[in-house]
Design a protein around this motif. Structure first.
Motif, PDB file in Angstrom:
ATOM      1  N   LYS A 129     -14.905  -4.039 125.340  1.00 21.54           N
ATOM      2  CA  LYS A 129     -15.051  -5.126 124.366  1.00 21.54           C
ATOM      3  C   LYS A 129     -15.445  -4.604 122.993  1.00 21.54           C
ATOM      4  CE  LYS A 129     -16.272  -8.657 127.785  1.00 21.54           C
ATOM      5  NZ  LYS A 129     -17.351  -9.538 128.314  1.00 21.54           N
ATOM      6  N   GLN A 130     -16.071  -3.434 122.991  1.00 20.19           N
ATOM      7  CA  GLN A 130     -16.440  -2.799 121.724  1.00 20.19           C
ATOM      8  C   GLN A 130     -15.357  -1.839 121.235  1.00 20.19           C
ATOM      9  OE1 GLN A 130     -20.279  -0.935 122.251  1.00 20.19           O
ATOM     10  NE2 GLN A 130     -21.274  -2.834 122.899  1.00 20.19           N
ATOM     11  N   ALA A 131     -14.173  -1.954 121.837  1.00 24.06           N
ATOM     12  CA  ALA A 131     -13.010  -1.130 121.466  1.00 24.06           C
ATOM     13  C   ALA A 131     -13.246   0.350 121.716  1.00 24.06           C
ATOM     14  CB  ALA A 131     -12.650  -1.365 120.000  1.00 24.06           C
ATOM     15  N   LYS A 132     -14.005   0.663 122.791  1.00 24.84           N
ATOM     16  CA  LYS A 132     -14.232   2.045 123.174  1.00 24.84           C
ATOM     17  C   LYS A 132     -13.533   2.330 124.502  1.00 24.84           C
ATOM     18  CE  LYS A 132     -18.865   2.375 121.095  1.00 24.84           C
ATOM     19  NZ  LYS A 132     -20.312   2.601 121.376  1.00 24.84           N
ATOM     20  N   GLU A 133     -12.861   3.459 124.580  1.00 26.45           N
ATOM     21  CA  GLU A 133     -12.226   3.885 125.815  1.00 26.45           C
ATOM     22  C   GLU A 133     -12.807   5.237 126.223  1.00 26.45           C
ATOM     23  OE1 GLU A 133     -10.273   2.631 128.042  1.00 26.45           O
ATOM     24  OE2 GLU A 133     -10.019   0.692 127.001  1.00 26.45           O
ATOM     25  N   SER A 272     -23.009  -9.700 120.659  1.00 26.73           N
ATOM     26  CA  SER A 272     -24.424  -9.671 121.044  1.00 26.73           C
ATOM     27  C   SER A 272     -25.304  -9.424 119.825  1.00 26.73           C
ATOM     28  CB  SER A 272     -24.673  -8.581 122.094  1.00 26.73           C
ATOM     29  OG  SER A 272     -24.177  -8.966 123.348  1.00 26.73           O
ATOM     30  N   GLN A 273     -24.862  -8.536 118.961  1.00 26.74           N
ATOM     31  CA  GLN A 273     -25.628  -8.251 117.744  1.00 26.74           C
ATOM     32  C   GLN A 273     -25.658  -9.456 116.814  1.00 26.74           C
ATOM     33  OE1 GLN A 273     -23.378  -4.766 116.588  1.00 26.74           O
ATOM     34  NE2 GLN A 273     -24.913  -3.360 117.422  1.00 26.74           N
ATOM     35  N   LEU A 275     -25.584 -12.614 117.838  1.00 25.47           N
ATOM     36  CA  LEU A 275     -26.548 -13.539 118.439  1.00 25.47           C
ATOM     37  C   LEU A 275     -27.980 -13.094 118.178  1.00 25.47           C
ATOM     38  CD1 LEU A 275     -25.098 -14.508 121.951  1.00 25.47           C
ATOM     39  CD2 LEU A 275     -25.573 -16.043 120.032  1.00 25.47           C
ATOM     40  N   ASP A 276     -28.195 -11.778 118.206  1.00 19.73           N
ATOM     41  CA  ASP A 276     -29.548 -11.259 118.021  1.00 19.73           C
ATOM     42  C   ASP A 276     -30.102 -11.548 116.624  1.00 19.73           C
ATOM     43  OD1 ASP A 276     -29.830 -10.337 120.581  1.00 19.73           O
ATOM     44  OD2 ASP A 276     -29.141  -8.305 120.131  1.00 19.73           O
ATOM     45  N   LYS A 277     -29.219 -11.705 115.655  1.00 22.28           N
ATOM     46  CA  LYS A 277     -29.698 -12.034 114.312  1.00 22.28           C
ATOM     47  C   LYS A 277     -30.429 -13.367 114.296  1.00 22.28           C
ATOM     48  CE  LYS A 277     -26.289  -9.420 111.635  1.00 22.28           C
ATOM     49  NZ  LYS A 277     -25.192  -9.488 110.621  1.00 22.28           N
ATOM     50  N   VAL A 278     -30.036 -14.262 115.215  1.00 17.93           N
ATOM     51  CA  VAL A 278     -30.701 -15.561 115.333  1.00 17.93           C
ATOM     52  C   VAL A 278     -31.856 -15.493 116.321  1.00 17.93           C
ATOM     53  CG1 VAL A 278     -30.392 -17.991 115.937  1.00 17.93           C
ATOM     54  CG2 VAL A 278     -28.559 -16.752 114.771  1.00 17.93           C
ATOM     55  N   LEU A 279     -31.608 -14.918 117.496  1.00 10.41           N
ATOM     56  CA  LEU A 279     -32.613 -14.916 118.559  1.00 10.41           C
ATOM     57  C   LEU A 279     -33.814 -14.037 118.234  1.00 10.41           C
ATOM     58  CD1 LEU A 279     -30.265 -14.771 121.674  1.00 10.41           C
ATOM     59  CD2 LEU A 279     -31.412 -16.763 120.699  1.00 10.41           C
ATOM     60  N   LEU A 280     -33.637 -13.031 117.377  1.00 12.43           N
ATOM     61  CA  LEU A 280     -34.732 -12.144 116.992  1.00 12.43           C
ATOM     62  C   LEU A 280     -35.272 -12.470 115.607  1.00 12.43           C
ATOM     63  CD1 LEU A 280     -33.335  -8.727 118.310  1.00 12.43           C
ATOM     64  CD2 LEU A 280     -34.845 -10.337 119.467  1.00 12.43           C
ATOM     65  N   HIS A 281     -34.828 -13.574 115.042  1.00 10.58           N
ATOM     66  CA  HIS A 281     -35.282 -13.985 113.717  1.00 10.58           C
ATOM     67  C   HIS A 281     -36.778 -14.298 113.752  1.00 10.58           C
ATOM     68  CE1 HIS A 281     -35.639 -16.514 110.089  1.00 10.58           C
ATOM     69  NE2 HIS A 281     -34.584 -15.834 109.655  1.00 10.58           N
ATOM     70  N   PRO A 282     -37.531 -13.915 112.708  1.00  8.71           N
ATOM     71  CA  PRO A 282     -38.990 -14.130 112.723  1.00  8.71           C
ATOM     72  C   PRO A 282     -39.407 -15.597 112.780  1.00  8.71           C
ATOM     73  CG  PRO A 282     -38.233 -13.321 110.576  1.00  8.71           C
ATOM     74  CD  PRO A 282     -37.095 -13.175 111.519  1.00  8.71           C
ATOM     75  N   PHE A 489     -43.712   0.615 121.558  1.00  4.37           N
ATOM     76  CA  PHE A 489     -42.843  -0.229 122.385  1.00  4.37           C
ATOM     77  C   PHE A 489     -41.402   0.095 122.042  1.00  4.37           C
ATOM     78  CE2 PHE A 489     -40.743  -4.505 122.968  1.00  4.37           C
ATOM     79  CZ  PHE A 489     -40.697  -4.412 124.345  1.00  4.37           C
ATOM     80  N   ILE A 490     -40.695   0.687 123.016  1.00  3.42           N
ATOM     81  CA  ILE A 490     -39.291   1.047 122.818  1.00  3.42           C
ATOM     82  C   ILE A 490     -38.478   0.335 123.880  1.00  3.42           C
ATOM     83  CG2 ILE A 490     -37.613   2.925 122.761  1.00  3.42           C
ATOM     84  CD1 ILE A 490     -39.906   4.813 122.048  1.00  3.42           C
ATOM     85  N   MET A 491     -37.503  -0.424 123.477  1.00  4.92           N
ATOM     86  CA  MET A 491     -36.657  -1.130 124.433  1.00  4.92           C
ATOM     87  C   MET A 491     -35.242  -1.225 123.885  1.00  4.92           C
ATOM     88  SD  MET A 491     -36.943  -4.934 126.082  1.00  4.92           S
ATOM     89  CE  MET A 491     -37.883  -4.338 127.468  1.00  4.92           C
ATOM     90  N   GLU A 492     -34.302  -0.848 124.725  1.00  2.00           N
ATOM     91  CA  GLU A 492     -32.903  -1.031 124.357  1.00  2.00           C
ATOM     92  C   GLU A 492     -32.470  -2.415 124.820  1.00  2.00           C
ATOM     93  OE1 GLU A 492     -28.495   0.888 125.076  1.00  2.00           O
ATOM     94  OE2 GLU A 492     -30.178   1.472 126.329  1.00  2.00           O
ATOM     95  N   LEU A 493     -31.925  -3.197 123.912  1.00  2.00           N
ATOM     96  CA  LEU A 493     -31.515  -4.554 124.257  1.00  2.00           C
ATOM     97  C   LEU A 493     -30.177  -4.518 124.996  1.00  2.00           C
ATOM     98  CD1 LEU A 493     -32.407  -6.494 120.999  1.00  2.00           C
ATOM     99  CD2 LEU A 493     -33.669  -6.422 123.141  1.00  2.00           C
ATOM    100  N   PRO A 494     -30.134  -5.086 126.217  1.00  2.00           N
ATOM    101  CA  PRO A 494     -28.854  -5.140 126.928  1.00  2.00           C
ATOM    102  C   PRO A 494     -27.919  -6.147 126.272  1.00  2.00           C
ATOM    103  CG  PRO A 494     -30.513  -6.398 128.108  1.00  2.00           C
ATOM    104  CD  PRO A 494     -31.224  -5.733 126.955  1.00  2.00           C
ATOM    105  N   THR A 495     -26.641  -5.986 126.476  1.00  2.00           N
ATOM    106  CA  THR A 495     -25.693  -6.976 125.960  1.00  2.00           C
ATOM    107  C   THR A 495     -25.820  -8.261 126.787  1.00  2.00           C
ATOM    108  OG1 THR A 495     -23.986  -6.111 127.425  1.00  2.00           O
ATOM    109  CG2 THR A 495     -24.065  -5.237 125.184  1.00  2.00           C
TER     110      THR A 495
END
Length: 705
Positions: A129-133, A272-273, A275-282, A489-495
């Protein structure tokens, strides 16, 4: 000697390792402790072929083999020690194919330790989906190990994975050379370490040097010997680790450039990124989270109520039928007034427990819960908690015991201790039965703005009260427990993904089964004990009570006389004596001796409160066998001094506030002792929470009465 081959699943958090574990082991899973440590492990059986059953061990998720917490330390402690019982015959490193650059760091470290390794390429659909093969064949040629394409969510690629595992077990394929050879920069240091500790792997020798203080398999003289080697060669650990990381990423970049084709325009964000602009908004992030919480608590009341009513009515009907059909006597009373009344107090809350965990599982499966942890990190730091504290606190909504165990991922000792001490203030599922039945008694089932149920709002308020009190307690403890350590605190956000309904269903089933089994066993035992204490008294006191009631109330007949006798007999019983003994202490909170009995019994586990009240009121009412539900028993209870309903809003909210703060769970105290290795901190936890509960309940009752 191992009875079966061990397959270890290794990977970054959110790479799909646990999903693959579920696919491989199905329902043949168990939990236990890793030998010598208190970190829990998941292990299960995988039938690789007709002749080979392997033990699959799901190791904690890590970003590298250099640990920052107790559970991360475990991974290196196993992979660096071939004598460990969980040392793998084959390590399956599960990687996120959409982020190979970061995931391959851990893979190269595990491979360099000399463990026969397989690279499992997961999330290829996300990469697409990210155009990676990703060219798996080219990747295998460059890495020198088998590479298998899988989909851990659907089970795709498991047959190829089986063949690769069997191949590695029979004829291990290892990379031709180390991805990072420490001997190139510190040859003499590595040579001395290998000779003194009889090692044949350069990278393993480096781990002995860097991590010897944390290795449980090295004794004190061996650790001191490594300190001597470090001093001799003036080894600078931070500089060397930085050099290793840079070198590895350079070589990983070279591999990826040949094996991965990225056709995505530079800088184009994924959905996902976006959506994160809204869901992670302060601002909007917190607003959306609050709205989701509101929907959850509204749903718990609105959706579960018909099922609860059906179970409640069914238990009452069964109780009535048994009383009518079975011969009168102590055994029938024990079965109906003791066992069935107590256990019925648990069964009635199954629908709410199921809906709560169903909705939480949806949030976790979709990937939204990780976003919650990130936005809550901003708040946590202001109260002196590590961002990783979010995970245990959110887990505490289900149960405090695994939540306290989850604090092992917190790197600093002070932050971990504070999180352990405040986690029980989060309202767990054991409190839910108490909350819902008391709220249903005193909060009208009305709607605000035609949408929001008042009962759901009250329930959400109790959960928020627990969260706020946990943060305030953490702030106070931060001022008391001084330290210079800093947590990260280090966390990778899953898609974002669609929920896997089989996983959601399994989560709900396990949660409900655990609640019914654990609570049911406790309540069954306590119901029997309580029935005995409430049905018998010192000497011939109960017979004298019956004579006295008949003499003092000659005009009473039928049910009225039977109810008066039953009530007086309960008060004169052993249980009644216990209740009256503690009544002076709890009277300022608005509680009588009957509630006192329930408080005492619920010190073992909070959920026992409802079952105890059901048993007490069953024994105290002779006509209860007609089919009265638990809720109706509480509604019918009268205050002997005023003649008014016993459960007024003042009393109900006093009890609710008491149970928000009270530490009434022996399992939680045991978990605290286990994690802190001291009885001092469970005592502190018990003391401050019980004082807080008493003061808050007293203030609530006095203000509202």
């Amino acid at each position: 000697m191992k009875s079966s081959p061990v397959i270890a699943l290794v990977g970054n958090p959110n790479a799909g390792k646990s999903s693959l574990f579920n696919q491989l082991t199905g329902l043949r899973q168990k939990t236990g402790n890793f030998p010598g440590v208190t970190v829990d492990k998941k292990f299960g059986t995988w039938s690789i072929d007709a002749r080979t059953n392997a033990t699959v061990v799901d190791l904690p998720g890590v970003y590298s083999i250099y640990p920052k917490s107790l559970d991360e330390q475990l991974v290196t402690d196993i992979l660096a020690n071939p004598a460990h019982p969980d040392y793998p015959d084959v390590a399956i490193v599960v990687v996120d194919a959409s982020n190979l650059h970061r995931n391959l760091l851990l893979f190269t470290q595990v491979a360099d330790l000399g463990v026969p390794t397989i690279l499992a390429l997961n999330m290829l659909d996300v990469a697409r989906k990210q155009a990676k093969e990703v060219n798996a064949v080219r990747l295998a040629m460059r890495l020198g190990v088998p590479v298998v394409r899988i989909n851990a969510r659907t089970g795709e690629g498991l047959e190829q994975l089986k063949r690769a595992v069997l191949g590695q077990m029979q004829t291990p394929m290892l990379p031709g050379k180390l991805f990072f050879d420490p001997a190139e920069e510190a040859g003499e240091l590595i040579t001395d370490t290998k000779e003194q500790y009889h090692l044949n792997n350069n990278y393993l020798a480096l781990q002995y040097v860097i991590q010897h203080d944390g290795f449980t398999f090295l004794n004190r003289p061996q650790q001191l010997g490594l300190d001597t080697i470090i001093d001799k060669h003036q080894f600078n650990e931070p500089t060397f680790q930085a050099s290793e990381t840079i070198t590895r990423y350079k070589r990983i970049a070279s591999v990826i450039s040949e094996a991965v084709t990225d056709q995505r325009p530079v800088g184009q964000p994924t959905w996902s990124q976006k959506l994160d602009k809204v869901l992670l908004h302060p601002i909007w992030g917190y607003a959306i989270f609050g709205f989701i919480l509101l929907l959850i608590f509204q749903a718990i009341f609105a959706w579960a109520q018909p099922f609860m009513d059906a179970i409640d009515t069914g238990v009452a009907w069964l109780n009535g039928q048994l009383k009518e059909r079975l011969p009168a006597g102590p055994l029938t009373d024990l079965l109906t007034d003791g066992i069935l009344a107590g256990v019925g107090g648990v069964l009635v809350f199954i629908p709410q427990i199921a809906f709560l965990f169903f909705l939480i599982a949806l949030l976790e499966e979709s990937g939204y819960m990780s976003r919650v942890m990130v936005i809550m990190d901003r708040i946590m730091r202001k109260f002196g908690l590590n961002g990783r504290s979010v995970v245990p606190l959110i887990s505490g909504v289900a149960c405090a015991v695994p939540a306290i165990m989850a604090t092992r991922s917190i790197g600093t000792r002070r932050d971990r201790l504070i999180t352990i001490l405040v986690t029980p203030l989060m309202s767990c599922s054991a409190r839910l039965p108490i909350y819902t039945i008391l709220i249903a008694l005193v909060v009208p089932e009305k709607y605000v703005l035609g949408v929001f149920n008042l009962q759901g709002l009250a329930l959400m308020g109790l959960y928020l009260l627990g969260l706020v009190s946990a943060l305030l307690a953490a702030y106070v403890l931060k001022l008391v427990l001084k330290t210079k350590e800093r947590g990260f605190f280090i966390m990778e956000l899953p898609t974002f993904k669609l929920p896997r309904w089989n996983h959601v269903g399994l989560t709900v089933w396990e949660s409900v089964r655990s609640f019914v089994w654990e609570a049911g066993r406790i309540i069954l035992a306590i119901s029997i004990i309580l029935w005995v204490l409430a049905s018998y008294g010192p000497g011939d006191s109960l017979e004298k009570v019956e004579q006295r009631v008949r003499q003092q109330n000659p005009t009473l007949t039928g049910d009225q006389l039977d109810n008066r006798i039953a009530s007086e007999r309960l008060e004169a019983s052993y249980a009644g004596h216990f209740g009256h003994f503690i009544e002076p202490v709890i009277r300022p909170l608005g509680y009588d001796w009957k509630i006192g009995i329930a408080l005492l019994s619920s010190f073992y586990a909070r959920e026992v409160f409802v079952g105890t009240m059901s048993t007490i009121y069953s024994i105290g009412n002779a006509d209860d066998g007609a089919g009265t539900t638990i809720r109706e028993r509480l509604k019918q209870e009268r205050n002997p001094d005023t003649g008014q309903p016993m459960y007024t809003p003042a009393l109900a909210f006093s009890l609710l506030v008491f149970y928000v703060f009270a530490m009434m769970c022996m399992s939680t105290l045991a978990a605290t002792q286990r994690e802190t290795k001291s009885w001092k901190w469970p005592a502190v936890q018990l003391g401050y929470m019980m004082i807080l509960a008493y003061v808050a309940a007293f203030a609530t009752y006095q203000i509202m009465k």
